[in-house]
Design a protein around this motif. Structure first.
Motif, PDB file in Angstrom:
ATOM      1  N   ARG A 183     -29.479 -13.618  19.053  1.00 39.76           N
ATOM      2  CA  ARG A 183     -29.761 -12.421  18.251  1.00 39.76           C
ATOM      3  C   ARG A 183     -31.245 -12.060  18.327  1.00 39.76           C
ATOM      4  O   ARG A 183     -31.616 -10.883  18.418  1.00 39.76           O
ATOM      5  N   PHE A 184     -32.082 -13.093  18.299  1.00 37.26           N
ATOM      6  CA  PHE A 184     -33.522 -12.844  18.421  1.00 37.26           C
ATOM      7  C   PHE A 184     -33.853 -12.294  19.803  1.00 37.26           C
ATOM      8  O   PHE A 184     -34.663 -11.361  19.931  1.00 37.26           O
ATOM      9  N   LEU A 185     -33.242 -12.822  20.840  1.00 33.67           N
ATOM     10  CA  LEU A 185     -33.478 -12.320  22.197  1.00 33.67           C
ATOM     11  C   LEU A 185     -33.059 -10.857  22.331  1.00 33.67           C
ATOM     12  O   LEU A 185     -33.698 -10.092  23.069  1.00 33.67           O
ATOM     13  N   GLU A 186     -32.013 -10.468  21.649  1.00 36.64           N
ATOM     14  CA  GLU A 186     -31.602  -9.062  21.671  1.00 36.64           C
ATOM     15  C   GLU A 186     -32.690  -8.180  21.078  1.00 36.64           C
ATOM     16  O   GLU A 186     -32.981  -7.086  21.601  1.00 36.64           O
ATOM     17  N   ARG A 187     -33.300  -8.635  20.000  1.00 32.66           N
ATOM     18  CA  ARG A 187     -34.398  -7.880  19.400  1.00 32.66           C
ATOM     19  C   ARG A 187     -35.607  -7.845  20.341  1.00 32.66           C
ATOM     20  O   ARG A 187     -36.262  -6.798  20.474  1.00 32.66           O
ATOM     21  N   CYS A 188     -35.894  -8.959  20.982  1.00 30.71           N
ATOM     22  CA  CYS A 188     -37.002  -8.997  21.944  1.00 30.71           C
ATOM     23  C   CYS A 188     -36.729  -8.067  23.123  1.00 30.71           C
ATOM     24  O   CYS A 188     -37.635  -7.364  23.596  1.00 30.71           O
ATOM     25  N   ARG A 189     -35.501  -8.073  23.588  1.00 25.07           N
ATOM     26  CA  ARG A 189     -35.106  -7.175  24.693  1.00 25.07           C
ATOM     27  C   ARG A 189     -35.330  -5.718  24.316  1.00 25.07           C
ATOM     28  O   ARG A 189     -35.965  -4.956  25.072  1.00 25.07           O
ATOM     29  N   ASP A 190     -34.831  -5.307  23.166  1.00 26.72           N
ATOM     30  CA  ASP A 190     -34.952  -3.908  22.761  1.00 26.72           C
ATOM     31  C   ASP A 190     -36.416  -3.512  22.567  1.00 26.72           C
ATOM     32  O   ASP A 190     -36.838  -2.412  22.960  1.00 26.72           O
ATOM     33  N   ALA A 191     -37.207  -4.417  21.976  1.00 31.73           N
ATOM     34  CA  ALA A 191     -38.623  -4.116  21.754  1.00 31.73           C
ATOM     35  C   ALA A 191     -39.382  -4.047  23.068  1.00 31.73           C
ATOM     36  O   ALA A 191     -40.263  -3.194  23.251  1.00 31.73           O
ATOM     37  N   ALA A 192     -39.049  -4.941  23.995  1.00 32.37           N
ATOM     38  CA  ALA A 192     -39.731  -4.944  25.291  1.00 32.37           C
ATOM     39  C   ALA A 192     -39.428  -3.675  26.073  1.00 32.37           C
ATOM     40  O   ALA A 192     -40.308  -3.106  26.740  1.00 32.37           O
ATOM     41  N   ILE A 193     -38.191  -3.217  26.023  1.00 28.69           N
ATOM     42  CA  ILE A 193     -37.832  -1.979  26.717  1.00 28.69           C
ATOM     43  C   ILE A 193     -38.566  -0.792  26.085  1.00 28.69           C
ATOM     44  O   ILE A 193     -39.105   0.074  26.793  1.00 28.69           O
ATOM     45  N   THR A 194     -38.601  -0.760  24.762  1.00 27.46           N
ATOM     46  CA  THR A 194     -39.311   0.331  24.073  1.00 27.46           C
ATOM     47  C   THR A 194     -40.785   0.337  24.441  1.00 27.46           C
ATOM     48  O   THR A 194     -41.372   1.395  24.721  1.00 27.46           O
ATOM     49  N   ASN A 195     -41.405  -0.819  24.441  1.00 32.88           N
ATOM     50  CA  ASN A 195     -42.824  -0.900  24.777  1.00 32.88           C
ATOM     51  C   ASN A 195     -43.077  -0.456  26.214  1.00 32.88           C
ATOM     52  O   ASN A 195     -44.021   0.291  26.491  1.00 32.88           O
ATOM     53  N   TRP A 196     -42.234  -0.892  27.152  1.00 35.25           N
ATOM     54  CA  TRP A 196     -42.397  -0.462  28.544  1.00 35.25           C
ATOM     55  C   TRP A 196     -42.264   1.057  28.649  1.00 35.25           C
ATOM     56  O   TRP A 196     -43.069   1.709  29.338  1.00 35.25           O
ATOM     57  N   GLN A 197     -41.276   1.621  27.977  1.00 34.11           N
ATOM     58  CA  GLN A 197     -41.065   3.069  28.055  1.00 34.11           C
ATOM     59  C   GLN A 197     -42.275   3.824  27.514  1.00 34.11           C
ATOM     60  O   GLN A 197     -42.693   4.839  28.101  1.00 34.11           O
ATOM     61  N   ARG A 198     -42.844   3.357  26.423  1.00 37.21           N
ATOM     62  CA  ARG A 198     -44.004   4.033  25.847  1.00 37.21           C
ATOM     63  C   ARG A 198     -45.195   4.005  26.802  1.00 37.21           C
ATOM     64  O   ARG A 198     -45.855   5.028  27.025  1.00 37.21           O
ATOM     65  N   ILE A 199     -45.482   2.839  27.341  1.00 34.45           N
ATOM     66  CA  ILE A 199     -46.636   2.721  28.243  1.00 34.45           C
ATOM     67  C   ILE A 199     -46.379   3.463  29.544  1.00 34.45           C
ATOM     68  O   ILE A 199     -47.266   4.157  30.064  1.00 34.45           O
ATOM     69  N   ASN A 200     -45.170   3.354  30.053  1.00 35.49           N
ATOM     70  CA  ASN A 200     -44.851   4.030  31.307  1.00 35.49           C
ATOM     71  C   ASN A 200     -44.985   5.541  31.178  1.00 35.49           C
ATOM     72  O   ASN A 200     -45.432   6.229  32.107  1.00 35.49           O
ATOM     73  N   SER A 201     -44.627   6.075  30.008  1.00 37.02           N
ATOM     74  CA  SER A 201     -44.714   7.520  29.803  1.00 37.02           C
ATOM     75  C   SER A 201     -46.156   8.006  29.779  1.00 37.02           C
ATOM     76  O   SER A 201     -46.421   9.194  30.014  1.00 37.02           O
ATOM     77  N   MET A 202     -47.104   7.116  29.518  1.00 36.25           N
ATOM     78  CA  MET A 202     -48.523   7.473  29.476  1.00 36.25           C
ATOM     79  C   MET A 202     -49.221   7.236  30.805  1.00 36.25           C
ATOM     80  O   MET A 202     -50.406   7.538  30.955  1.00 36.25           O
TER      81      MET A 202
END
Length: 351
Positions: A183-202
């Motif tokens: 369950r914790f890894l699922e949260r880490c996965r979702d947060a990591a994808i969100t962070n990559w998307q934010r930085i990639n968009s910039m």
């Protein structure tokens, strides 16, 4: 433009697209190059935004000096800036634990003592370090003016994010609380994808694709998969591979870094769908991967993954016939630019 980025990207595109073995790319660095501004982290106060700009400006200044000196060296190094503060700073994107800086890196204290408290940790909220990496992506992209590429944040895999936030507790979590840990890894996965998307968009990706440690891939994310080297292949298939695969699927591809200590994972990692490159860093006390490259090729046969290895000049010359039996990117330190040029010519003649 000091180095023709588009020409080198075309070389990489042809390299990845051609499935035949016997292809090699080579990145070199060398002693005796120009002096660049020294960077000592203790001279910065990274709690202040203005200090980050000062750091980024130093990186740009140093890279342009390097590019000018390398203009007559036609290897496969992609000119780019990948700001590094230390592994701890990657975790500061996801939590508020304090950072401790040395002259060359930084460390972070574990932020989650108990898995049961994971819901109290908001991993995607607006944090100072999350903003700094996004700002770095935009500022450095604007500073590039077509002269270099930018990769502002090397992304820890979901398992590595868990390691940053939990410390070495993850290595007992897999035994003592496997379901809760997932369950914790699922949260880490979702947060990591969100962070990559934010930085990639910039980030402005000149010519498309993504910069990865001076290399280039046609699409995707640079991933760090270090914690996996300390668990078994079975555990990685359960607690690592599915979550890393989700990140690769979201990004459309990946360049993945891990270590020779984790040779038990070579096959598992090569089987990740969409993976372009598996980079294997050489660890002290371990067999140098270049000396057993044929065995590595055999372990990843049936995949299209490229292996990326650190080599000495002597190892390139000694193992060239074995290296030709697969597809590989070589990273070599030479004693002079002249030796670097000879190495590039040698590898080109055998590829």
């Amino acid at each position: 433009m000091l180095i023709d980025i588009v020409q080198r990207q075309d070389r990489y595109r042809h390299f990845y697209a051609d499935p035949k073995p016997g292809q090699m790319l080579i990145l070199t660095d060398y002693a005796g190059g120009p002096e660049t501004p020294p960077i000592v982290f203790s001279e910065f106060d990274f709690t202040q935004e203005r200090e980050h700009y000062r750091y980024w400006d130093k990186l740009v200044e140093g890279l342009l000096i390097t590019c000018e000196d390398r203009a007559d060296l036609d290897d496969d190094w992609m000119p780019g800036i990948e700001p590094y503060y230390g592994f701890g700073s990657f975790g500061a994107v996801y939590c508020d634990a304090p950072l401790t800086f040395t002259d060359t890196t930084c460390y972070i204290d574990p932020a989650l003592d108990r898995l049961e408290d994971m819901e109290t940790l908001d991993m995607t909220r607006d944090r100072f370090w999350a903003r700094m990496f996004m700002t770095a992506a935009q500022y450095l992209s604007d500073s590039a003016q077509g002269r270099f590429l930018v990769s502002a944040y090397p992304n820890p895999s979901p398992l590595d994010v868990a390691n940053l936030l939990r410390g070495n507790g993850i290595f007992t979590d897999v035994y003592e609380q496997p379901d809760l840990f997932k369950r914790f890894l699922e949260r880490c996965r979702d947060a990591a994808i969100t962070n990559w998307q934010r930085i990639n968009s910039m980030t402005h990706h000149i010519g498309g694709g993504a910069l990865a440690f001076g290399r280039w891939i046609p699409q995707g994310v640079l991933l760090l998969e270090d914690a996996a080297d300390l668990i078994s292949p079975r555990q990685y298939r359960e607690f690592g591979q599915p979550y890393t695969q989700a990140m690769i699927d979201a990004a459309g591809g990946a360049y993945l870094h891990h270590h020779s200590l984790g040779k038990q994972q070579y096959t598992n990692m090569a089987e990740l769908r969409g993976l372009y490159v598996e980079q294997i860093s050489s660890d002290p006390g371990c067999v140098r991967p270049v000396t057993e490259v044929e065995a590595i090729y055999n372990r990843i046969s049936g995949t299209s993954v490229v292996i990326d290895l650190e080599c000495t000049p002597e190892e390139v010359y000694e193992h060239i016939e074995a290296l030709k039996k697969g597809k590989v990117i070589l990273s070599v330190h030479a004693e002079s630019k002249a030796e670097a040029q000879r190495l590039v010519q040698f590898v080109r003649s055998h590829s």
